[in-house]
Design a protein around this motif. Structure first.
Motif, PDB file in Angstrom:
ATOM      1  N   GLU A  17       0.844  -1.184   0.000  1.00  0.00           N
ATOM      2  CA  GLU A  17       0.000   0.000   0.000  1.00  0.00           C
ATOM      3  C   GLU A  17       0.884   1.239   0.000  1.00  0.00           C
ATOM      4  O   GLU A  17       1.826   1.341   0.799  1.00  0.00           O
ATOM      5  CB  GLU A  17      -0.937  -0.013   1.206  1.00  0.00           C
ATOM      6  CG  GLU A  17      -1.893  -1.204   1.172  1.00  0.00           C
ATOM      7  CD  GLU A  17      -2.952  -1.152   2.256  1.00  0.00           C
ATOM      8  OE1 GLU A  17      -2.669  -0.603   3.335  1.00  0.00           O
ATOM      9  OE2 GLU A  17      -4.070  -1.650   2.021  1.00  0.00           O
ATOM     10  N   ALA A  28       0.027   8.670   0.153  1.00  0.00           N
ATOM     11  CA  ALA A  28      -0.017   9.858  -0.687  1.00  0.00           C
ATOM     12  C   ALA A  28       1.345  10.540  -0.702  1.00  0.00           C
ATOM     13  O   ALA A  28       2.132  10.446   0.249  1.00  0.00           O
ATOM     14  CB  ALA A  28      -1.084  10.815  -0.172  1.00  0.00           C
ATOM     15  N   ARG A  86      -1.228  -1.072  -4.453  1.00  0.00           N
ATOM     16  CA  ARG A  86      -2.397  -0.202  -4.514  1.00  0.00           C
ATOM     17  C   ARG A  86      -2.212   1.029  -3.637  1.00  0.00           C
ATOM     18  O   ARG A  86      -1.407   1.036  -2.692  1.00  0.00           O
ATOM     19  CB  ARG A  86      -3.643  -0.953  -4.084  1.00  0.00           C
ATOM     20  CG  ARG A  86      -3.693  -1.318  -2.619  1.00  0.00           C
ATOM     21  CD  ARG A  86      -4.886  -2.212  -2.296  1.00  0.00           C
ATOM     22  NE  ARG A  86      -4.936  -2.562  -0.879  1.00  0.00           N
ATOM     23  CZ  ARG A  86      -5.621  -3.592  -0.394  1.00  0.00           C
ATOM     24  NH1 ARG A  86      -6.328  -4.361  -1.217  1.00  0.00           N
ATOM     25  NH2 ARG A  86      -5.628  -3.842   0.901  1.00  0.00           N
ATOM     26  N   ALA A  87      -2.975   2.054  -3.963  1.00  0.00           N
ATOM     27  CA  ALA A  87      -2.974   3.257  -3.147  1.00  0.00           C
ATOM     28  C   ALA A  87      -3.525   2.950  -1.757  1.00  0.00           C
ATOM     29  O   ALA A  87      -4.465   2.175  -1.611  1.00  0.00           O
ATOM     30  CB  ALA A  87      -3.812   4.339  -3.816  1.00  0.00           C
ATOM     31  N   TYR A  88      -2.917   3.559  -0.758  1.00  0.00           N
ATOM     32  CA  TYR A  88      -3.447   3.460   0.594  1.00  0.00           C
ATOM     33  C   TYR A  88      -4.858   4.060   0.604  1.00  0.00           C
ATOM     34  O   TYR A  88      -5.175   4.964  -0.164  1.00  0.00           O
ATOM     35  CB  TYR A  88      -2.513   4.216   1.545  1.00  0.00           C
ATOM     36  CG  TYR A  88      -2.788   3.993   3.007  1.00  0.00           C
ATOM     37  CD1 TYR A  88      -2.291   2.864   3.663  1.00  0.00           C
ATOM     38  CD2 TYR A  88      -3.531   4.916   3.744  1.00  0.00           C
ATOM     39  CE1 TYR A  88      -2.542   2.655   5.010  1.00  0.00           C
ATOM     40  CE2 TYR A  88      -3.782   4.723   5.096  1.00  0.00           C
ATOM     41  CZ  TYR A  88      -3.293   3.579   5.718  1.00  0.00           C
ATOM     42  OH  TYR A  88      -3.544   3.387   7.052  1.00  0.00           O
ATOM     43  N   GLU A 101      -6.154   7.747  -0.374  1.00  0.00           N
ATOM     44  CA  GLU A 101      -4.980   8.551  -0.693  1.00  0.00           C
ATOM     45  C   GLU A 101      -4.564   8.291  -2.147  1.00  0.00           C
ATOM     46  O   GLU A 101      -4.942   7.282  -2.748  1.00  0.00           O
ATOM     47  CB  GLU A 101      -3.824   8.239   0.264  1.00  0.00           C
ATOM     48  CG  GLU A 101      -4.140   8.586   1.702  1.00  0.00           C
ATOM     49  CD  GLU A 101      -2.962   8.407   2.641  1.00  0.00           C
ATOM     50  OE1 GLU A 101      -3.156   8.536   3.867  1.00  0.00           O
ATOM     51  OE2 GLU A 101      -1.835   8.137   2.161  1.00  0.00           O
ATOM     52  N   THR A 102      -3.787   9.206  -2.714  1.00  0.00           N
ATOM     53  CA  THR A 102      -3.346   9.076  -4.100  1.00  0.00           C
ATOM     54  C   THR A 102      -1.833   9.256  -4.186  1.00  0.00           C
ATOM     55  O   THR A 102      -1.332  10.380  -4.045  1.00  0.00           O
ATOM     56  CB  THR A 102      -4.026  10.111  -5.008  1.00  0.00           C
ATOM     57  OG1 THR A 102      -5.446   9.950  -4.922  1.00  0.00           O
ATOM     58  CG2 THR A 102      -3.578   9.942  -6.452  1.00  0.00           C
ATOM     59  N   PRO A 103      -1.103   8.190  -4.413  1.00  0.00           N
ATOM     60  CA  PRO A 103       0.322   8.331  -4.675  1.00  0.00           C
ATOM     61  C   PRO A 103       0.550   8.801  -6.113  1.00  0.00           C
ATOM     62  O   PRO A 103      -0.120   8.335  -7.039  1.00  0.00           O
ATOM     63  CB  PRO A 103       0.861   6.917  -4.462  1.00  0.00           C
ATOM     64  CG  PRO A 103      -0.295   6.029  -4.748  1.00  0.00           C
ATOM     65  CD  PRO A 103      -1.531   6.783  -4.377  1.00  0.00           C
ATOM     66  N   PHE A 159      -3.020   4.589  -8.786  1.00  0.00           N
ATOM     67  CA  PHE A 159      -1.888   5.493  -8.923  1.00  0.00           C
ATOM     68  C   PHE A 159      -2.244   6.670  -9.838  1.00  0.00           C
ATOM     69  O   PHE A 159      -3.046   6.544 -10.764  1.00  0.00           O
ATOM     70  CB  PHE A 159      -0.679   4.766  -9.519  1.00  0.00           C
ATOM     71  CG  PHE A 159      -0.031   3.783  -8.592  1.00  0.00           C
ATOM     72  CD1 PHE A 159       1.069   4.135  -7.831  1.00  0.00           C
ATOM     73  CD2 PHE A 159      -0.526   2.491  -8.473  1.00  0.00           C
ATOM     74  CE1 PHE A 159       1.669   3.231  -6.979  1.00  0.00           C
ATOM     75  CE2 PHE A 159       0.066   1.580  -7.622  1.00  0.00           C
ATOM     76  CZ  PHE A 159       1.173   1.952  -6.868  1.00  0.00           C
ATOM     77  N   ASN A 193      -6.392   3.768 -12.246  1.00  0.00           N
ATOM     78  CA  ASN A 193      -5.231   4.652 -12.306  1.00  0.00           C
ATOM     79  C   ASN A 193      -5.559   5.905 -13.110  1.00  0.00           C
ATOM     80  O   ASN A 193      -6.434   5.898 -13.971  1.00  0.00           O
ATOM     81  CB  ASN A 193      -4.048   3.899 -12.924  1.00  0.00           C
ATOM     82  CG  ASN A 193      -3.678   2.666 -12.123  1.00  0.00           C
ATOM     83  OD1 ASN A 193      -3.187   2.759 -11.008  1.00  0.00           O
ATOM     84  ND2 ASN A 193      -3.948   1.488 -12.692  1.00  0.00           N
TER      85      ASN A 193
END
Length: 624
Positions: free
Chosen positions: A94, A97, A119-121, A124-126, A156, A187
């Protein structure tokens, strides 16, 4: 008659290195020559799955982390590359951001029972930002899945990767080699690409799938992604090229790109085995594509030639329930390589409207190209395409279109009045029938390079459209994107009586493909409850009180004079097959609904049958 120019050959794949495929043992879990009992085989499988899940871990990556840490929420790793090098089957990584200025190669595989998930936490958006990276020669993806299976990439944002140089190919996500069960989900890929100013040598992709080995990429799912503002040169926003089989491209949003939106390609020597060098046996469904425009792209100059959805040499692909509008071409089924074909495509239940040079193109774009054959184009709505009025019409048959059926389509021409354009004489074994055709003036057709004016002249000379009608299809509000038929539309129950929908087939909105005596024509089946009650998908359920009940729906004034009937189902179980006709009265209110949009309320009063009944369900219909 068209201003469209030749496609520019794609050069990205030829520049890219071919990568080795990791060896995966297929040896069974048993001694040679000793068959295991079924119960033992099941026990072994469960044991392996149990062990795999026991070993599975959840790791965390964060911009402020440390790759020497434990990889936990309290002590996260710092880089995705470190996580990709360590994650094994069943693990989940995970990503918190923040911005990550790195490229990541994935070379480890999961299993069908224990995939590897990046995957994104939650919430949140990495962001993988390539703005500080220098794009190298050949393929240069931010995320690169090389010969892997059962790996999921989800949530993502990828952006910023750009180049001005020739023969360098920025890519958001690249999958190549062979493998099974890769998922690219939810994504967001935007504002990346090539600004190289030459006619050839500039390429980029948002998502690229290259089956470049003798073993295929299978079981691929690309769902819920958004791709936009990509500068693509000769290439595509989302592409499946070569040995790719059994894919699902679903519910993606692709818009505002300067070349093709979604493309399935064959015959480009991507795979070393020519027989397998074909994107095939897939589904392209529920995608929305708009703003696809090649004008000003250095690879195309001042020409409009980019399709929202393009099948170039692919085969056996279902394309359904998509919306393609305000592109150069809505959908194209063609083959750019001589002696090859796009074949076995089923294009159904799509909305295709207001595209610049045409709604649907089929066949090679000149006589040095391949063909389109054995395709079915049915239950689509084409509305006022060829907005530039280039002489292509709603549907444009190019060079060598064979044994293809166009039926059950609504085709509404713009002021150009051109329904079908066909400047080539190689047009063999094609059928056009059971359509509703409309134009503001005298309709025209071009068929095998001969022009026809007027409905009767067209039908007589071409021997096509024997069961079709030329009439206003009475669409609800096409100007604002609502293509549902109104009551009394000539499209209702006008399809071939022998038509039977395929298993699981629905109309564009997800409703049953046949809702009346026969299938309707066009992408949307008519149903009064949806028409009148603002999109309800089930008959209204209401409690009975005092032995009587009422239901109030919106009723448009342009069909207020038409007779309506309703049926009431009453029982404790609401059995779907137990509709009981019940008489009642209709009362129209005198107060208009605000805002004043031509609607009024209609109230239906009824008394249910005798006996204890807990609920009633009402079905309203127009008397035809």
């Amino acid at each position: 008659m068209s201003s469209r120019t030749d496609h520019v050959p794609r050069v990205g794949p030829a520049l890219a290195p071919r990568l080795p495929v990791p060896f995966v043992s297929q040896r069974p879990f048993s001694k040679p020559g000793v068959a295991q009992a079924p119960a033992l085989q099941v026990a072994v499988a469960l044991l392996l799955l149990f062990c795999a899940r026991l070993d599975a871990a959840v790791y965390v990556v964060a911009p402020a982390g440390n790759d020497a840490a434990a990889g936990t929420l309290a002590a996260p790793w710092k880089t995705l590359g470190h996580a990709a090098a360590l994650a094994t089957a069943g693990d989940t990584v995970e990503i918190r951001a923040g911005t990550y200025a790195e490229r990541v190669s994935f070379t480890r595989s999961g299993t069908a029972a224990a995939p590897i998930i990046f995957r994104a936490y939650a919430d949140e958006t990495p962001v993988l930002d390539g703005a500080t990276l220098t794009v190298g020669t050949g393929w240069y993806p931010l995320l690169w899945l090389q010969g892997v299976s059962h790996v999921t990439i989800q949530g993502f944002e990828l952006t910023g990767l750009r180049t001005t140089l020739k023969n360098r190919v920025p890519i958001g996500i690249l999958v190549n080699g062979s493998g099974a069960g890769v998922g690219l989900l939810d994504n967001h890929i935007h504002d990346l690409g090539t600004t190289y100013t030459g006619k050839t040598g500039g390429d980029a992709h948002g998502i690229a799938i290259y089956g470049d080995t003798a073993a295929p990429i299978t079981g691929l799912v690309i769902r819920g992604n958004r791709l936009h503002h990509l500068v693509l040169g000769s290439s595509e926003a989302l592409v499946l090229n070569g040995n790719v089989s059994g894919f699902l491209v679903e519910s993606n949003l692709v818009h505002d790109c300067n070349n093709i939106g979604i493309d399935a390609i064959g015959h480009e020597a991507t795979c070393p085995d020519p027989a397998q060098d074909i994107a095939r046996d897939g589904v392209i469904r529920l995608n929305t594509i708009y703003g696809i425009n090649s004008y000003g792209n250095p690879a195309y100059g001042n020409n409009y030639s980019a399709g929202g959805i393009y099948v170039d040499g692919g085969r056996d692909i279902l394309i359904e329930r998509n919306t393609s509008h305000d592109c150069d071409i809505g959908i194209e089924l063609a083959s750019e390589h001589a002696g090859t074909a796009t074949s076995g495509i089923r294009l159904r239940n799509n909305l295709i409207y207001r595209n610049r040079i045409g709604g649907l193109f089929m066949g090679g774009y000149d006589t040095a190209r391949g063909s389109t054959e054995n395709c079915i184009v049915e239950h689509n709505t084409f509305f006022e395409n060829d907005t530039r009025q280039d002489g292509n019409g709603e549907i444009y048959l190019q060079f060598d279109v064979r044994t293809t059926t166009l039926r059950h389509n609504i085709v509404v021409a713009n002021a150009q009045n051109l329904v079908i354009g066909n400047p080539y004489t190689r047009n063999t074994g094609n059928t056009v029938d059971y359509n509703v055709v409309s134009s503001p003036g005298t309709p025209s057709w071009q068929w095998k390079n001969v022009s026809y004016s007027g409905w009767a002249a067209w039908r007589t000379a071409s021997a096509q459209d024997a069961h079709s009608v030329f009439a206003d299809p009475r669409l609800l509000d096409p100007t604002n994107g609502n293509f549902e038929p109104r009551p009394k539309s000539p499209a209702i129950d006008a399809g071939d009586p022998a038509f039977a929908p395929a298993a699981g087939e629905t109309d564009h909105a997800g409703h049953p493909r046949v809702r009346g005596a026969r299938t309707d024509i066009g992408a949307l089946e008519f149903e009064l409850m949806e028409f009148a009650a603002a999109g309800k998908t089930e008959p209204t359920t209401l409690a009975l009180a005092g032995g009587g009940a009422r239901i109030t729906i919106l009723r448009r004034t342009d069909w207020a004079a038409q007779s309506l009937t309703f049926q009431v189902q009453t029982s404790t179980t609401l059995a779907a097959d137990s509709w009981n006709p019940t008489t009642g009265t209709t009362t129209l209110a005198t107060t208009p609904v605000s805002p004043a949009d031509g609607t009024e309320r209609a109230t239906f009063a009824f008394i249910p049958p005798a006996g204890p009944r807990w609920f009633a369900r009402v079905q309203v219909s127009v008397v035809q």
